[in-house]
Structures are given as structure tokens and as C-alpha cells.
Design a protein around this motif. Structure first.
Motif, PDB file in Angstrom:
ATOM      1  N   SER A  87       0.975  -1.160  -0.028  1.00 10.30           N
ATOM      2  CA  SER A  87       0.012  -0.071   0.100  1.00 10.30           C
ATOM      3  C   SER A  87       0.548   1.439  -0.009  1.00 10.30           C
ATOM      4  O   SER A  87       0.422   2.312  -0.643  1.00 10.30           O
ATOM      5  N   PHE A 164      -6.240   6.135   2.393  1.00  7.18           N
ATOM      6  CA  PHE A 164      -7.136   5.350   3.231  1.00  7.18           C
ATOM      7  C   PHE A 164      -7.893   4.198   2.231  1.00  7.18           C
ATOM      8  O   PHE A 164      -8.068   3.120   2.749  1.00  7.18           O
ATOM      9  N   SER A 165      -8.154   4.651   1.037  1.00 12.73           N
ATOM     10  CA  SER A 165      -8.811   3.749   0.123  1.00 12.73           C
ATOM     11  C   SER A 165      -7.848   2.596  -0.275  1.00 12.73           C
ATOM     12  O   SER A 165      -8.586   1.434  -0.822  1.00 12.73           O
ATOM     13  N   ALA A 167      -5.825   0.979   2.043  1.00 13.41           N
ATOM     14  CA  ALA A 167      -5.595   0.354   3.332  1.00 13.41           C
ATOM     15  C   ALA A 167      -4.375   0.698   4.031  1.00 13.41           C
ATOM     16  O   ALA A 167      -3.287   0.086   4.754  1.00 13.41           O
ATOM     17  N   PRO A 169      -2.386   2.863   6.347  1.00 16.70           N
ATOM     18  CA  PRO A 169      -2.740   3.479   7.599  1.00 16.70           C
ATOM     19  C   PRO A 169      -2.273   4.733   8.134  1.00 16.70           C
ATOM     20  O   PRO A 169      -1.684   5.097   9.035  1.00 16.70           O
ATOM     21  N   SER A 173      -6.947   7.231   7.556  1.00 15.87           N
ATOM     22  CA  SER A 173      -7.380   5.543   7.766  1.00 15.87           C
ATOM     23  C   SER A 173      -7.410   5.532   9.461  1.00 15.87           C
ATOM     24  O   SER A 173      -8.467   4.831   9.741  1.00 15.87           O
ATOM     25  N   GLN A 174      -6.729   5.985  10.314  1.00 18.03           N
ATOM     26  CA  GLN A 174      -6.638   5.806  11.553  1.00 18.03           C
ATOM     27  C   GLN A 174      -7.960   6.506  12.248  1.00 18.03           C
ATOM     28  O   GLN A 174      -8.185   5.837  13.028  1.00 18.03           O
ATOM     29  N   TYR A 176     -10.678   6.689  10.800  1.00 22.20           N
ATOM     30  CA  TYR A 176     -11.942   6.154  10.644  1.00 22.20           C
ATOM     31  C   TYR A 176     -11.811   4.918  11.343  1.00 22.20           C
ATOM     32  O   TYR A 176     -12.776   4.253  11.858  1.00 22.20           O
TER      33      TYR A 176
END
Length: 219
Positions: A87, A164-165, A167, A169, A173-174, A176
Motif C-alpha cells: 500500500s 485510506f482507500s 489500506a 494506515p 485511515s486511523q 476512520y
């Protein structure tokens, strides 16, 4: 209010870890993207038609496609062609392509802003085309382009929130993840926004000050 600050203090270390990853992917993207932009800008001015057309295609694809689509293409699409990236690697490649496409236009504008007399003067003292570009044109054009490049770097940090889309981090993303675990989406997203602002607002002020300084010395 105390409960809000208590919630923020509890989850701040988690978001700071995500912010660190956001900064890392931004730095990696710019590290590859800006040299790519310089190369594309030079290729676009080339007299070789195939090279010029290839650079135009890469620039227009990088600028025309949304960064989110490029991220999805690199992370989910390339494995179908036998190339799998992490990622972080996917985010770096996608954002570097996007950054290279946009910075190529910034740098090209800087190259064209250098007075033509500078090229003539370089030729008059016997500099080759390569030496003229290296010692005369590029230093002046990059000085002209610097404020815009720094301003775009801030935009790349903000664009990294799309990672974030895939994966990664990073900060959003964190946020969410914390929101999903606590069902407190609004407070955690406000904290994430404040962390972005803590970097972007001072950086914007610094870029504006630099631009004024350069303009003052160019008059």
C-alpha cells in the motif's frame, strides 16, 4: 468539553502515527515526483516528436485522471499484470505520477518565464545547449517555480488522505478506525482536520512569505 479533550488525548498518539505515515508518503511522492516533473517538462520542449508526445500523454493522464483513480489502478490494477506493490509503494507511485504531471507544468512555466535574452547571452559566451540549460536556464526557472512547487507540496499532503482507500494506515485511515471502534466519528475527524491544519496553515504562510521575498528581490 472535558470529555472531548479526554477523548482527543486518548487517541492523539494513534492519529500522530497516522500523520507520520502521511508525511512519509508525501515526502516519498515528492522525492520522485518533482524530478519526474522536471524530466517531463524538458521532454515536452524536446524537438523529438515521439519523446514530446510521450511526455504529453503522461502529463495529461496524470493530470486528467483523479488521484483516487490512479491509486486504485496502481494498487488493484497492476497485480493483474503481475506487479504487486504494498500500500505504501502503491501510494508513492500513484502520487508521484500525479505530482510529476502537475509539477511538470509548473516547471515548464518557469522555464518559459526565463527571458529569451538569457539563452542568447549563454550562446554568445560559447555555452552549449546542455550547459546553457544547466548553468543559466534551470537555476533561474527553478527559483521562479519554487513557491508554486512548495504550495503544491501542501496539496500533495492533503491528497495523501485518499490513501485510506488502499489500506494505508495514514491519518484519515486511523481516524476512520477509531471512529468505527468508538462510534465517535465527528470528534475524531475534527482532530484529524486540526492535525492537517497544524501543518498546512503554517506552511502556507511560509510559502507566501517566501514568494513575497523572491518577488521583492526580483524587482
Amino acid at each position: 468539553m472535558n470529555s472531548l479533550f479526554g477523548f482527543w488525548s486518548e487517541w492523539l498518539p494513534t492519529l500522530l502515527n497516522g500523520l507520520a505515515i502521511s508525511i512519509e508518503v508525501t515526502a516519498a511522492s515528492l522525492l520522485f515526483g518533482i524530478p519526474m516533473g522536471l524530466l517531463l517538462a524538458l521532454c515536452r520542449q524536446s524537438k523529438l516528436t515521439p519523446l514530446r508526445l510521450l511526455s504529453i500523454a503522461l502529463i495529461e493522464l496524470g493530470r486528467g485522471a483523479p488521484a483516487l483513480i490512479i491509486l486504485q489502478f496502481v494498487y488493484f490494477g497492476l497485480p493483474n499484470a503481475g506487479l504487486s506493490l504494498s500500500s505504501f509503494g502503491s501510494a508513492t507511485v500513484a502520487l508521484a505520477w500525479n505530482a510529476g504531471a502537475y509539477t511538470s507544468e509548473i516547471i515548464r512555466a518557469g522555464l518559459e518565464a526565463v527571458p529569451h535574452g538569457q539563452r542568447e547571452a549563454a550562446a554568445a559566451i560559447g555555452l552549449s545547449r546542455t550547459d546553457s540549460l544547466r548553468y543559466v536556464i534551470l537555476p533561474q526557472s527553478l527559483r521562479i517555480s519554487l513557491p508554486a512547487l512548495l504550495g503544491f507540496s501542501i496539496a500533495v499532503l492533503q491528497t495523501s488522505s485518499l490513501c485510506f482507500s488502499i489500506a494505508l494506515p495514514e491519518l484519515v485511515s486511523q481516524a476512520y478506525i477509531v471512529g468505527s471502534n468508538t462510534f465517535q466519528y465527528m470528534p475524531i475527524l475534527v482532530l484529524a482536520a486540526l492535525l492537517y491544519a497544524a501543518i498546512c496553515l503554517p506552511a502556507t504562510v511560509a510559502v507566501s512569505a517566501l514568494e513575497r521575498h523572491l518577488n521583492r528581490h526580483s524587482e
